[in-house]
Design a protein around this motif. Structure first.
Motif, mmCIF file in Angstrom:
data_model
loop_
_atom_site.group_PDB
_atom_site.id
_atom_site.type_symbol
_atom_site.label_atom_id
_atom_site.label_comp_id
_atom_site.label_asym_id
_atom_site.label_seq_id
_atom_site.Cartn_x
_atom_site.Cartn_y
_atom_site.Cartn_z
ATOM 1 N N SER A 116 0.852 -1.187 0.000
ATOM 2 C CA SER A 116 0.000 0.000 0.000
ATOM 3 C C SER A 116 0.885 1.233 0.000
ATOM 4 N N THR A 117 0.401 2.282 -0.627
ATOM 5 C CA THR A 117 1.136 3.544 -0.646
ATOM 6 C C THR A 117 0.289 4.649 -0.035
ATOM 7 N N GLY A 118 0.972 5.631 0.538
ATOM 8 C CA GLY A 118 0.250 6.772 1.076
ATOM 9 C C GLY A 118 -0.211 7.707 -0.026
ATOM 10 N N GLY A 119 0.622 7.873 -1.049
ATOM 11 C CA GLY A 119 0.282 8.754 -2.145
ATOM 12 C C GLY A 119 -0.715 8.115 -3.098
ATOM 13 N N LEU A 158 -2.480 -1.074 -3.372
ATOM 14 C CA LEU A 158 -3.536 -0.101 -3.108
ATOM 15 C C LEU A 158 -2.879 1.251 -2.872
ATOM 16 N N HIS A 159 -3.182 2.201 -3.741
ATOM 17 C CA HIS A 159 -2.634 3.547 -3.605
ATOM 18 C C HIS A 159 -3.551 4.422 -2.750
ATOM 19 N N GLY A 160 -2.957 5.450 -2.166
ATOM 20 C CA GLY A 160 -3.734 6.410 -1.382
ATOM 21 C C GLY A 160 -4.391 5.792 -0.169
ATOM 22 N N ALA A 161 -3.671 4.894 0.501
ATOM 23 C CA ALA A 161 -4.268 4.103 1.588
ATOM 24 C C ALA A 161 -4.801 4.950 2.736
ATOM 25 N N HIS A 162 -4.263 6.149 2.924
ATOM 26 C CA HIS A 162 -4.727 6.989 4.032
ATOM 27 C C HIS A 162 -6.102 7.602 3.774
ATOM 28 N N ARG A 163 -6.498 7.677 2.492
ATOM 29 C CA ARG A 163 -7.677 8.464 2.165
ATOM 30 C C ARG A 163 -8.756 7.711 1.397
ATOM 31 N N VAL A 164 -8.450 6.538 0.839
ATOM 32 C CA VAL A 164 -9.473 5.831 0.071
ATOM 33 C C VAL A 164 -10.631 5.448 0.986
ATOM 34 N N ASN A 165 -11.817 5.325 0.422
ATOM 35 C CA ASN A 165 -12.983 5.043 1.247
ATOM 36 C C ASN A 165 -13.027 3.577 1.676
ATOM 37 N N ARG A 166 -13.921 3.289 2.585
ATOM 38 C CA ARG A 166 -13.998 1.944 3.147
ATOM 39 C C ARG A 166 -14.352 0.900 2.104
#
Length: 215
Positions: A116-119, A158-166
């Motif tokens: 997973s990435t934060g970006g 999975l990109h954007g792991a901090h912000r993607v929805n549930r």
């Protein structure tokens, strides 16, 4: 005590999970918990099992050798893997065991990256702040597999792991679980090339010279 520890013996799939703080994880923790419920899967929490970074190399080699598929499960940190997972590779994938003369313990097995990435995905672009497509950061993983005679399977990222929805997280977890449960019967398996052969000449790793006796 590690709340995720499992003592089950390896039975086909060995998931190596590395996250320095599970309580702050929104994606990897779910993947880790779901993997523990898949029959034939052994899950290892590296930070929980080796908090002192003192890896039990013989035990880890036995688990890796018994598996057909080794999964590297981790968040991407500074375009790479967490430090303890890198140490696992350094110590467990030893010369003469995993590669080099006599190093055939992992030949013919599969290696799968689940990261997973934060970006967000668009940040991994020549015009984005990460400046490269995500594939540009995969060669160290690909060559690690190749040197050990393993196939590197298409990564699950999975990109954007901090912000993607549930819903996106759950869909990602579901794909991961289904892949574990159905391995090795993945549709793309027949199209993947055979495990490579990377011979390391003995001259590239000369034996240590004997120590001279003290006068």
């Amino acid at each position: 005590m590690d709340e995720f520890a499992t003592g089950r013996p390896a039975e086909g799939i060995y998931v190596l999970a590395a996250h320095p703080n599970w309580r702050e994880s929104r994606v990897n923790r779910k993947l880790f918990e779901r993997a523990r419920g898949v029959p034939g899967v052994t899950v290892q929490d590296l930070f929980g099992r080796y908090p002192d970074y003192d890896i039990d190399v013989p035990a880890e080699q036995a688990r890796a050798k018994a598996a057909d598929l080794i999964v590297l499960l981790h968040p991407v940190q500074w375009y790479s893997m967490p430090a303890l997972m890198k140490l696992w590779l350094d110590e467990v994938l030893a010369y003469g065991w995993a590669y080099g003369p006599g190093g055939t313990a992992l030949q013919g097995k599969d290696l799968w990256l689940v990261a997973s990435t934060g970006g967000p995905e668009e940040s991994y672009h020549p015009q984005g702040y990460n400046r490269y497509f995500f594939d540009a950061f995969l060669p160290p993983y690909e060559q690690t597999a190749a040197l050990c005679g393993m196939r590197f399977l298409p990564p699950l990222v999975l990109h954007g792991a901090h912000r993607v929805n549930r819903d996106a997280v759950e869909a990602h977890v579901q794909v991961f679980t289904e892949r574990l449960a159905s391995y090795p019967n993945w549709p793309e398996m027949d199209d993947l090339p055979a495990c490579p052969a990377c011979d390391v000449p003995t001259t590239d790793r000369p034996a240590a010279e004997p120590q001279e006796e003290a006068a």
